[in-house]
Design a protein around this motif. Structure first.
Motif, mmCIF file in Angstrom:
data_model
loop_
_atom_site.group_PDB
_atom_site.id
_atom_site.type_symbol
_atom_site.label_atom_id
_atom_site.label_comp_id
_atom_site.label_asym_id
_atom_site.label_seq_id
_atom_site.Cartn_x
_atom_site.Cartn_y
_atom_site.Cartn_z
ATOM 1 N N CYS A 87 8.158 32.016 -11.737
ATOM 2 C CA CYS A 87 8.629 30.648 -11.941
ATOM 3 C C CYS A 87 8.050 30.018 -13.210
ATOM 4 O O CYS A 87 7.013 30.431 -13.706
ATOM 5 C CB CYS A 87 8.335 29.820 -10.698
ATOM 6 S SG CYS A 87 6.888 28.834 -10.760
ATOM 7 N N CYS A 91 3.861 23.390 -10.077
ATOM 8 C CA CYS A 91 3.902 22.337 -9.054
ATOM 9 C C CYS A 91 2.495 21.848 -8.714
ATOM 10 O O CYS A 91 1.565 22.655 -8.581
ATOM 11 C CB CYS A 91 4.553 22.852 -7.775
ATOM 12 S SG CYS A 91 6.279 23.261 -7.990
ATOM 13 N N CYS A 94 1.345 23.558 -5.637
ATOM 14 C CA CYS A 94 1.601 24.994 -5.526
ATOM 15 C C CYS A 94 0.456 25.692 -4.776
ATOM 16 O O CYS A 94 -0.718 25.552 -5.139
ATOM 17 C CB CYS A 94 1.749 25.613 -6.913
ATOM 18 S SG CYS A 94 2.044 27.389 -6.808
HETATM 19 S S1 SF4 Z 1 5.287 25.986 -5.653
HETATM 20 FE FE1 SF4 Z 1 4.351 27.372 -7.164
HETATM 21 S S2 SF4 Z 1 5.628 29.202 -7.081
HETATM 22 FE FE2 SF4 Z 1 6.797 27.563 -6.119
HETATM 23 S S3 SF4 Z 1 8.001 26.688 -7.727
HETATM 24 FE FE3 SF4 Z 1 6.144 25.506 -7.669
HETATM 25 S S4 SF4 Z 1 4.754 26.475 -9.136
HETATM 26 FE FE4 SF4 Z 1 6.428 27.905 -8.729
#
Ligand code: SF4
Length: 431
Positions: A87, A91, A94
């Motif tokens: 990705c 986030c 995350c």
């Molecule tokens: S939670 Fe982590 S793995 Fe999922 S989209 Fe967001 S940054 Fe990417």
């Protein structure tokens, strides 16, 4: 890992069509009926025809295998895992960013791959879909996909994604809607960011895609003690407020379509101290793996499962679970003890590895299980280990194995399915 060209066969199941056709583990499937194979989805897509002409490479020889599918016999090929695309987001919640160092490498992979979403229900944000990907999704009807929306307000969403270039999710979802592709949406609830009016608006916007939006799940953000981001957990009042918003939307959608469409995760009800709705209110359980309807399903199964009066004589078992599920499992183990002649104790395991706020069984480590049970094994003959805590190699998140647990605790171990039936079966088989 995939071969450079074609797909490498990892395993051929005994008695399968692949075995009868002469395919071998290690062979590389190059094409089916002249369609080059990029991944197992291509295989699934092109292998459905009755007459198949497969181009195969074995060592340095290439040859054709012709197969006629007459009956429903299973193809029986296992491929190696996909090489996933990763990705472009960062986030704020995350889970990968919240992991401590030193765990197995695969846990740090931030996958964002529509193929994994189609095959395994992994959530994707649609931040890295190319035009070719979209074309393929439409052509091969790769749906339903599981989409992390969080907010339909682009600046709010991009802030949560940590990606200023994140796409306009409404436009992306309209593409799915226009092409009649179904999807399930999740909103990870982050207090102060996408709750309150933002949540209402996001649910209303997603509803515009009905019936192609199959379900909308609202799940509280999961935060470990290793997080560095400035984000607070969902408290009781946040959960109550979110459930109120969900309840209002559900009533409206139910009246209009006979389908609630939007659901709160079990954890929201537990945090709010509210009883969980009965199973019949969860529709098709599209997001059960996301903790939406898991407890109601378990409770419903406990009512149906038959508890034999005579189970192994005078056996003493123990099992364990995460803190949030403990009261539900305890009620069931009490019922087993009342109706049969076994002793079955259940231990709630506190998550010291990720921090107390992580209460689900699926994120327990082997070390925490050992620490919790270590001084309490006297008189027990066996530990029943629910499979939800193990990966496909039978390892806990921290790579502790079943035999490590056996060695540390000095009693027999039995892996069981994490269902009421699995528990009864585990006990019965231990006779
Ligand atoms: S939670 Fe982590 S793995 Fe999922 S989209 Fe967001 S940054 Fe990417």
């Amino acid at each position: 890992m995939q071969a450079e060209q074609g797909l490498k066969i990892e395993e051929i199941l005994p008695g399968s069509l692949a075995e009868k056709s002469g395919l071998l583990a290690g062979d590389i499937l190059i094409s089916i009926n002249s369609h080059m194979l990029r991944d197992p989805i291509d295989f699934m897509y092109y292998s459905g025809d009755d007459n198949l002409d497969m181009k195969v490479r074995r060592e340095d020889k290439e040859f054709d295998i012709k197969i006629t599918r007459k009956d429903e016999i299973e193809f029986g090929i296992e491929f190696k895992c996909l090489k996933v695309t990763t990705c472009r987001n960062n986030c704020m919640f995350c889970f990968v960013r919240q992991l401590p160092k030193g765990l197995r490498k695969t846990l740090y992979i931030k996958d964002e791959d529509y193929r994994m979403s189609f095959l395994y229900g992994n959530y994707i944000t649609l931040s890295n879909l190319s035009a070719a990907d979209k074309k393929r999704i439409v052509e091969q009807r790769l749906s339903p996909l599981y989409i992390s929306v969080h907010s339909t307000n682009r600046p709010v969403r991009n802030k949560l994604l940590g990606n200023p270039k994140g796409p306009d999710i409404m436009k992306e979802l309209k593409f799915f809607f226009d092409n009649k592709l179904r999807f399930n949406a999740q909103i990870v609830l982050c207090p102060g960011y996408n709750d309150g009016k933002e949540l209402q608006q996001t649910i209303n916007n997603l509803y515009r895609f009905y019936p192609y939006v199959l379900s909308i799940a609202v799940v509280p953000v999961g935060l470990t003690m290793h997080r560095k981001q400035n984000i607070r957990p969902v408290e009781k009042e946040d959960a109550e407020q979110a459930l109120k918003t969900i309840g209002t939307a559900q009533k409206r959608f139910l009246k209009k379509h006979g389908n609630p469409i939007v659901y709160g995760a079990d954890e929201l009800y537990l945090k709010a101290g509210r009883p969980l709705p009965p199973l019949k209110e969860y529709g098709d359980l599209y997001q059960i793996e996301n903790g939406v309807g898991m407890v109601p399903l378990f409770l419903s199964q406990t009512k149906k499962v038959k508890i034999p009066r005579i189970l192994p004589h005078k056996k003493k078992f123990l099992t364990f679970t995460g803190v949030s599920f403990y009261p539900f499992l305890k009620k069931f183990t009490d019922k087993i003890m009342e109706k049969s002649n076994v002793i079955l104790d259940v231990f709630p395991v506190e998550n010291r590895f990720f921090g107390k706020s992580i209460t689900v069984a699926g994120l327990l480590t082997g070390r925490d299980v050992i620490k919790t049970i270590l001084d309490s094994t006297d008189g027990y003959e066996m530990i029943l280990v629910p499979d939800v805590v193990l990966n496909s190699d039978d390892k806990f998140l921290d790579d502790v194995t079943l035999s490590d647990i056996k060695d540390a605790l000095g009693i027999y171990i039995k892996k069981i399915s994490s269902t009421p039936e699995g528990l009864i079966k585990g006990i019965s088989e231990a006779a």
